[in-house]
Design a protein around this motif. Sequence first.
Motif, short mmCIF file in Angstrom:
data_model
loop_
_atom_site.label_atom_id
_atom_site.label_comp_id
_atom_site.label_asym_id
_atom_site.label_seq_id
_atom_site.Cartn_x
_atom_site.Cartn_y
_atom_site.Cartn_z
N ASP A 77 0.76 -1.04 -0.01
CA ASP A 77 -0.15 0.20 0.09
C ASP A 77 0.91 1.40 -0.03
O ASP A 77 0.17 2.34 -0.61
CB ASP A 77 -1.03 0.05 1.16
CG ASP A 77 -2.13 -0.96 1.10
OD1 ASP A 77 -2.26 -1.60 0.02
OD2 ASP A 77 -2.67 -1.40 2.21
N ASN A 78 2.05 1.06 0.45
CA ASN A 78 2.85 2.33 0.42
C ASN A 78 4.34 2.57 -0.35
O ASN A 78 4.96 3.21 -0.10
CB ASN A 78 2.89 2.81 1.96
CG ASN A 78 4.11 2.01 2.86
OD1 ASN A 78 4.63 1.01 2.10
ND2 ASN A 78 4.31 2.11 3.99
N PHE A 79 4.29 1.41 -1.16
CA PHE A 79 5.79 1.28 -1.52
C PHE A 79 5.81 2.26 -2.86
O PHE A 79 6.95 3.07 -2.61
CB PHE A 79 5.94 -0.01 -2.46
CG PHE A 79 6.87 -0.25 -3.43
CD1 PHE A 79 8.16 -0.21 -2.92
CD2 PHE A 79 6.81 0.10 -4.55
CE1 PHE A 79 9.41 -0.22 -3.65
CE2 PHE A 79 7.77 -0.18 -5.48
CZ PHE A 79 9.37 -0.18 -5.01
N ASN A 80 4.93 2.68 -3.56
CA ASN A 80 4.99 3.67 -4.43
C ASN A 80 5.36 5.08 -3.69
O ASN A 80 6.15 5.76 -4.42
CB ASN A 80 3.48 3.91 -5.38
CG ASN A 80 3.63 2.54 -6.21
OD1 ASN A 80 4.21 1.58 -6.00
ND2 ASN A 80 2.61 2.56 -7.03
N TYR A 81 4.83 5.23 -2.69
CA TYR A 81 4.82 6.67 -2.08
C TYR A 81 6.24 6.53 -1.57
O TYR A 81 6.93 7.68 -1.65
CB TYR A 81 3.63 6.89 -1.23
CG TYR A 81 4.02 7.92 -0.17
CD1 TYR A 81 3.82 9.19 -0.49
CD2 TYR A 81 4.46 7.80 0.89
CE1 TYR A 81 4.02 10.39 0.25
CE2 TYR A 81 4.63 8.77 1.78
CZ TYR A 81 4.60 10.06 1.46
OH TYR A 81 5.05 11.22 2.43
N LEU A 82 6.64 5.74 -0.81
CA LEU A 82 7.85 5.71 -0.24
C LEU A 82 9.10 5.78 -1.30
O LEU A 82 9.93 6.57 -0.92
CB LEU A 82 8.12 4.48 0.69
CG LEU A 82 7.35 4.39 1.69
CD1 LEU A 82 7.49 2.95 2.48
CD2 LEU A 82 7.58 5.40 2.76
N LEU A 83 8.79 5.23 -2.27
CA LEU A 83 9.89 5.17 -3.25
C LEU A 83 10.15 6.57 -3.96
O LEU A 83 11.10 7.20 -3.91
CB LEU A 83 10.05 4.24 -4.51
CG LEU A 83 10.68 3.88 -5.54
CD1 LEU A 83 11.90 3.37 -4.85
CD2 LEU A 83 10.36 3.38 -6.58
N HIS A 84 8.98 7.08 -4.25
CA HIS A 84 8.91 8.50 -4.79
C HIS A 84 9.32 9.73 -3.81
O HIS A 84 10.17 10.48 -4.30
CB HIS A 84 7.51 8.97 -5.40
CG HIS A 84 7.12 8.30 -6.68
ND1 HIS A 84 8.05 8.31 -7.70
CD2 HIS A 84 5.99 7.54 -7.23
CE1 HIS A 84 7.40 7.87 -9.08
NE2 HIS A 84 6.25 7.19 -8.50
N ASN A 85 8.96 9.47 -2.53
CA ASN A 85 9.39 10.42 -1.67
C ASN A 85 10.75 10.22 -1.41
O ASN A 85 11.39 11.46 -1.21
CB ASN A 85 8.44 10.00 -0.18
CG ASN A 85 8.76 11.31 0.91
OD1 ASN A 85 8.21 12.49 0.34
ND2 ASN A 85 9.21 10.92 1.72
N PHE A 86 11.31 9.10 -1.51
CA PHE A 86 12.72 9.04 -1.25
C PHE A 86 13.52 9.76 -2.29
O PHE A 86 14.62 10.46 -1.98
CB PHE A 86 13.12 7.40 -1.32
CG PHE A 86 14.50 7.12 -1.44
CD1 PHE A 86 15.69 7.25 -0.44
CD2 PHE A 86 15.25 6.79 -2.47
CE1 PHE A 86 16.86 7.10 -0.64
CE2 PHE A 86 16.32 6.41 -2.94
CZ PHE A 86 17.39 6.48 -1.86
N PHE A 87 13.31 9.61 -3.56
CA PHE A 87 13.81 10.21 -4.62
C PHE A 87 13.74 11.82 -4.71
O PHE A 87 14.29 12.74 -5.01
CB PHE A 87 13.56 9.76 -5.87
CG PHE A 87 14.20 8.46 -6.34
CD1 PHE A 87 15.49 8.38 -6.53
CD2 PHE A 87 13.46 7.36 -6.32
CE1 PHE A 87 16.33 7.30 -6.99
CE2 PHE A 87 14.13 6.14 -6.58
CZ PHE A 87 15.46 6.01 -6.82
N ASN A 88 12.34 12.31 -4.31
CA ASN A 88 11.96 13.80 -4.17
C ASN A 88 12.72 14.40 -2.99
O ASN A 88 13.06 15.57 -3.27
CB ASN A 88 10.58 13.83 -3.70
CG ASN A 88 9.76 13.54 -5.05
OD1 ASN A 88 10.18 13.44 -6.29
ND2 ASN A 88 8.44 13.14 -4.81
N LEU A 89 13.27 13.37 -1.82
CA LEU A 89 13.97 14.21 -0.99
C LEU A 89 15.53 14.01 -1.07
O LEU A 89 16.51 14.29 -0.05
CB LEU A 89 13.51 13.41 0.50
CG LEU A 89 12.24 13.90 0.73
CD1 LEU A 89 11.92 12.87 2.19
CD2 LEU A 89 12.03 15.15 1.00
N GLY A 90 16.22 13.62 -2.14
CA GLY A 90 17.37 13.54 -2.56
C GLY A 90 18.13 12.26 -2.81
O GLY A 90 19.24 12.23 -3.01
N GLY A 91 17.42 11.33 -2.89
CA GLY A 91 17.73 9.92 -2.97
C GLY A 91 18.42 9.79 -4.62
O GLY A 91 17.81 10.48 -5.67
#
Length: 288
Positions: A41-55
């Motif tokens: 349920d949260n994989f897509n959000y966590l992945l995009h958030n990771f890259f948005n925050l500098g990943g």
Amino acid sequence: MDSFAVFGNPIKHSKSAVIYALFAHEIGISKEYNLKLAVQDNFNYLLHNFFNLGGLGANITSPFKENAYFLCNQLTERAEKARSVNTIKKLKNGTLLGDNTDGIGFISDLKRINWLDNNNQITSHEEPITNILLIGAGGAAKGILPILLTTITTCHINIVNRTFSRAQELTSYYQEIGYKNISCLPLYKLRYNTNKYSLIINATTSNIHNTIPKIPYFLITPDTKCYDLFYTKQDTLFITWCKKNGSNYCSDGLGMLVGQAAHSFFLWHNIFPTIDPVINHLKSVFYM
């Protein structure tokens, strides 16, 4: 902060952060690498958030490799063929490039343990045999099939799987895109099979469930090379069974794990790290 991470579930057991740190130390770089537990349920959000925050880069492990395939803006050829992604790189324009390094990591390990010669032929101490048995049709099998088909071109690959329809689907896909050296058969028909196999690959999750694939013991000969994509401190159940039935050549997936990580590292940093010292370190620290 520039950072890297691995996403999966479960994730606590992952050696990816240790492997990355050893590679980074060798090359002389200092980057953060974290373990990220996700659910569907949260994989897509966590992945995009990771890259948005500098990943800058991510590894993807079970069960999210197929999800990741659909989240990337661009795909390498091997990721496209595998229809799954285990490595993502954020490009300078902000888009996400998806790759699958499982297959090349697997081939690298076959070469490391001298099961493939310089011509990408499976080494044999008997007369040449040209068949590979791939047990499993899930994500692990999908990751290694493209490079198996394109690298060991003289071999024919038979796929067997507990659910035959999944083996049929996978076989049909590769036949439709031009590969003729692949077929499948129901698991029970192996007992009537007269093929000899130079390489048998366990790409199932049987070890997690404390079982072994139900293949006939007579498929194993002293020269049969048996590779388990899974790895444990001791011999996996599959390797134990193969040795018991006569195979002199058995390997677990630790070398593949480090190999695929090295190719991920190369995608991110354009420098290829040394594999053997990392394998030896993991064996000394985690396997003793």
